[in-house]
Design an enzyme around this catalytic site. Sequence first.
Site, PDB file in Angstrom:
ATOM      1  N   TYR A  54      -2.063  -1.483  10.952  1.00 41.11           N
ATOM      2  CA  TYR A  54      -2.378  -1.710   9.584  1.00 41.11           C
ATOM      3  C   TYR A  54      -1.025  -1.363   8.620  1.00 41.11           C
ATOM      4  CZ  TYR A  54      -3.586  -1.467   4.804  1.00 41.11           C
ATOM      5  OH  TYR A  54      -3.821  -1.384   3.332  1.00 41.11           O
ATOM      6  N   SER A  74       0.895  -1.148  -0.005  1.00 43.78           N
ATOM      7  CA  SER A  74      -0.052   0.035  -0.050  1.00 43.78           C
ATOM      8  C   SER A  74       0.881   1.173   0.020  1.00 43.78           C
ATOM      9  CB  SER A  74      -0.765  -0.113   1.338  1.00 43.78           C
ATOM     10  OG  SER A  74      -1.430   1.310   1.587  1.00 43.78           O
ATOM     11  N   LYS A 102       2.077  -3.626   6.508  1.00 45.33           N
ATOM     12  CA  LYS A 102       2.652  -3.778   5.064  1.00 45.33           C
ATOM     13  C   LYS A 102       3.782  -3.548   5.090  1.00 45.33           C
ATOM     14  CE  LYS A 102      -1.490  -4.461   3.353  1.00 45.33           C
ATOM     15  NZ  LYS A 102      -1.688  -5.821   2.913  1.00 45.33           N
TER      16      LYS A 102
END
Length: 342
Positions: free
Chosen positions: A152, A127, A156
Amino acid sequence: MKKKVLVTGGTGYIGSHTAVELINEGYDVVIIDNLYNSEEKVLDGIEKITGVRPVLEVFDLCDHEMLGSFFSKNSDIAAVIHFAAYKAVGESVRKPLEYYRNNLVSLINILESMKKHKVPNFVFSSSCTVYGQPEKLPVTESAPLQPAVSPYGNTKQVGEEIIRDTVDADNMIKAIALRYFNPIGAHPSAIIGELPHGVPENLVPYITQTAIGIREELKVFGNDYDTPDGYCIRDYLHVVDLAKAHVVAVNRLIGGKNKAGFEVFNLGTGKGVSVMEAISSFEKVSGISLKYKVVERRPGDIEKIWADPSFANTELGWKTQSSLDVAMKTAWDWEKQIRKKS
Ligand code: UD1
């Protein structure tokens, strides 16, 4: 013989669109999904569009044993695309351990199984969140990564590091991380699309649900940013364009065309769009005047980010095709289609 691609999270939003494009390209698609945030009937949609129903194995990728026995039966897999992950930024702040466990344990389990069964090619859903607020825009892949603002986002960043270290240690495994900007829209057939459970966190499903009358009004998070119109800026790309990039990445790895064991690509249009421009595009293609209200900024939001996609354009030969208006129209067609049925 068709080459087999494992798509984890293949009944999810981006996974299902990618399954369609892989099948169109002639791949044999096998899906693993625990249906945590998706539904089995998505397979009906994939079948309706492509004429092929992918095999679905329903289990949790954190289950090392289940995954081991899956790979024992499917050691002919040519490539893995790993979508399955939790993705709600706000929820990750409240439930960090669940995010770290789910997103990282599943990743480690897959890489271990690939190593054991000599499956060589791996594509990872990353992302643009890894860049935080970049100093220079548009952002290139070589921009320094910023400390993640949410668990979150950290999964990544750490996920990419785990993959890089694995590739460095074992030259059998080759990997590509695709850093998505903001995927929106749905398949032009309106047969598959985004199906958020509960109240949507992302802008476009919130817009379409407001327009159809499920939500009272869109809350626009802040209009006092340092941007031309004061609203946050993002790079919105059509999910079908994004799905096609995965096919290109798989072709590249299987064809041995990668130039390094681990490669990273930005996937975006290269164009920054403000929240108000996104709303205007929706209003134009739908003919609906959207109810919205400007409220406080959302904590953790980046002010502005858009991609420099030139590395993906030249190296992968991939470029987005759909305009913002087209992407918005497909999102709206999809919303109308699902509400008609239910
Ligand atoms: C976020 C994550 C991204 C992640 C994606 C997946 C960050 C910085 N970004 O993207 O990494 O992959 O979620 O879910 O962590 N907005 C409103 N009202 C709404 C919803 C959104 O005004 O009800 C605005 C936001 O302030 C933002 C834009 O719309 O400016 C896009 O928001 P959203 O769709 O949630 O995506 P990101 O936050 O960019």
